[in-house]
Design an enzyme around this catalytic site. Structure first.
Site, PDB file in Angstrom:
ATOM      1  N   GLU A  14       3.897 -32.773  -7.194  1.00  0.00           N
ATOM      2  CA  GLU A  14       3.373 -31.545  -7.802  1.00  0.00           C
ATOM      3  C   GLU A  14       3.093 -31.751  -9.287  1.00  0.00           C
ATOM      4  O   GLU A  14       2.078 -31.289  -9.818  1.00  0.00           O
ATOM      5  CB  GLU A  14       4.378 -30.400  -7.624  1.00  0.00           C
ATOM      6  CG  GLU A  14       4.455 -29.908  -6.196  1.00  0.00           C
ATOM      7  CD  GLU A  14       5.504 -28.831  -5.986  1.00  0.00           C
ATOM      8  OE1 GLU A  14       5.337 -28.039  -5.059  1.00  0.00           O
ATOM      9  OE2 GLU A  14       6.496 -28.791  -6.750  1.00  0.00           O
TER      10      GLU A  14
ATOM     11  N   GLY B  58      10.490 -27.549  -7.356  1.00  0.00           N
ATOM     12  CA  GLY B  58      11.166 -28.605  -6.617  1.00  0.00           C
ATOM     13  C   GLY B  58      12.132 -28.111  -5.564  1.00  0.00           C
ATOM     14  O   GLY B  58      12.796 -28.906  -4.910  1.00  0.00           O
ATOM     15  N   GLY B  59      12.177 -26.781  -5.373  1.00  0.00           N
ATOM     16  CA  GLY B  59      13.044 -26.236  -4.334  1.00  0.00           C
ATOM     17  C   GLY B  59      12.694 -26.794  -2.957  1.00  0.00           C
ATOM     18  O   GLY B  59      13.542 -26.904  -2.082  1.00  0.00           O
TER      19      GLY B  59
ATOM     20  N   THR C 225       2.932 -26.917  -2.853  1.00  0.00           N
ATOM     21  CA  THR C 225       3.847 -26.990  -1.710  1.00  0.00           C
ATOM     22  C   THR C 225       4.774 -25.777  -1.723  1.00  0.00           C
ATOM     23  O   THR C 225       5.121 -25.265  -2.785  1.00  0.00           O
ATOM     24  CB  THR C 225       4.672 -28.293  -1.798  1.00  0.00           C
ATOM     25  OG1 THR C 225       3.783 -29.396  -1.659  1.00  0.00           O
ATOM     26  CG2 THR C 225       5.734 -28.374  -0.708  1.00  0.00           C
ATOM     27  N   GLY C 226       5.209 -25.355  -0.528  1.00  0.00           N
ATOM     28  CA  GLY C 226       6.155 -24.241  -0.427  1.00  0.00           C
ATOM     29  C   GLY C 226       5.527 -23.079   0.310  1.00  0.00           C
ATOM     30  O   GLY C 226       4.341 -23.100   0.655  1.00  0.00           O
TER      31      GLY C 226
ATOM     32  N   THR D 183       4.723 -20.061  -0.624  1.00  0.00           N
ATOM     33  CA  THR D 183       3.657 -19.315  -1.303  1.00  0.00           C
ATOM     34  C   THR D 183       2.370 -20.147  -1.307  1.00  0.00           C
ATOM     35  O   THR D 183       1.283 -19.632  -1.028  1.00  0.00           O
ATOM     36  CB  THR D 183       4.077 -18.960  -2.741  1.00  0.00           C
ATOM     37  OG1 THR D 183       5.447 -18.530  -2.738  1.00  0.00           O
ATOM     38  CG2 THR D 183       3.223 -17.839  -3.301  1.00  0.00           C
TER      39      THR D 183
HETATM   40  O1  LIG Z   1       9.021 -28.378  -4.106  1.00  0.00           O
HETATM   41  C1  LIG Z   1       8.614 -27.246  -3.901  1.00  0.00           C
HETATM   42  C2  LIG Z   1       7.828 -26.470  -4.841  1.00  0.00           C
HETATM   43  O2  LIG Z   1       8.130 -26.706  -6.178  1.00  0.00           O
HETATM   44  C3  LIG Z   1       7.597 -25.001  -4.554  1.00  0.00           C
HETATM   45  O3  LIG Z   1       6.468 -24.624  -5.275  1.00  0.00           O
HETATM   46  C4  LIG Z   1       8.698 -24.089  -4.950  1.00  0.00           C
HETATM   47  O4  LIG Z   1       9.893 -24.532  -4.367  1.00  0.00           O
HETATM   48  C5  LIG Z   1       8.409 -22.632  -4.546  1.00  0.00           C
HETATM   49  O5  LIG Z   1       8.406 -22.512  -3.167  1.00  0.00           O
HETATM   50  P1  LIG Z   1       8.287 -21.106  -2.449  1.00  0.00           P
HETATM   51  O6  LIG Z   1       6.890 -20.632  -2.682  1.00  0.00           O
HETATM   52  O7  LIG Z   1       8.565 -21.390  -1.001  1.00  0.00           O
HETATM   53  O8  LIG Z   1       9.310 -20.196  -3.051  1.00  0.00           O
END
Ligand SMILES: O=C[C@H](O)[C@H](O)[C@H](O)COP(=O)(O)O
Length: 229
Positions: free
Chosen positions: A103, A95-96, A26-27, A29
């Site tokens: 996950e 978890g951001g 998730t997220g 990336t």
């Molecule tokens: O809950 C979200 C996830 O752990 C994401 O993998 C994490 O926050 C990184 O997200 P991003 O790729 O948007 O920085």
């Protein structure tokens, strides 16, 4: 920045083989990974994926990536996911986006976990990014006090904030709340993980230790492989 995420996602895609059962993160990336994966699926690659959030599930459905559940497919070959921080020994903060529980369940069900990120996610020690802790709404205040207490015993202090979205508490896909803990540098993530797991109101925390095998980190015109190739 988006280009770097796509580069890391493409490096991970090279590890995906026909017939694989995938965990899909998730997220922003991980979403780039879904996009490049979908192109390959459209070209004939046969995979099946377990999404780690409703958001990822929706994107996979939209782009035609076949999905399953952990109940139907309890053992996975490979999980590909992003991270908020990548520290020593591939310890992560995640978890951001609020998806840490699913996950972690999906990563733990996978033979291998690949993390994809741009180079800003690499840190010498975890903790610059506030640690997301998923908690049950029942007894929230008592759980926050318990988190403060165990953190203090480990020499960690800093504000704990119940995450909000649009002025209301943010609720995870599992129906829980997230407490973001701004402890700063976490010298002993392992000890903190054990202490947090022992608090009944804590559902899960965003320290991912001994789960990631490899990270593909994009930046400076290359994609660096960290950990096992
Ligand atoms: O809950 C979200 C996830 O752990 C994401 O993998 C994490 O926050 C990184 O997200 P991003 O790729 O948007 O920085």
């Amino acid at each position: 920045m988006r280009e770097l995420k796509i580069e890391a996602a493409r490096a991970a895609l090279d590890q995906v083989q026909d017939g694989m059962r995938l965990g899909i993160g998730t997220g922003s990336t991980a979403e780039e990974f879904v996009r490049v994966l979908a192109e390959r699926v459209a070209g004939g690659l046969s995979v099946i994926g377990v999404p780690t959030s409703e958001r990822t599930a929706a994107l996979c459905k939209e782009l035609g990536v076949p999905l399953t559940t952990l109940d139907e497919t309890p053992e996975l070959d490979l999980t590909i996911d992003g991270a908020d921080e990548i520290g020593p020994e591939l310890g992560l903060i995640k978890g951001g986006g609020g998806a840490l529980l699913r996950e972690k369940i999906v990563a733990a069900a996978s033979q291998r976990m690949i993390v994809i990120a741009d180079k800003t996610k690499m840190v010498e020690s975890l903790g610059r990014f506030p640690l997301p802790i998923e908690v049950n709404a029942f007894g929230l205040r008592a759980t926050v006090v318990a988190i403060e207490k165990v953190a203090k015993e480990l020499g960690l202090e800093g504000p704990l904030a119940v995450r909000e979205r649009d002025g209301k508490p943010f609720v995870t896909d599992g129906g829980h709340l997230i407490v973001d803990a701004s402890f700063g540098r976490i010298p002993d993530p392992r000890a903190l993980a054990i202490a947090l797991n022992a608090i009944p109101g804590v559902v899960e925390h965003g320290l991912f230790l001994d789960l990631a095998d490899t990270a593909f980190v994009a930046g400076d015109g290359q994609v660096r492989t960290v950990g096992a190739a």
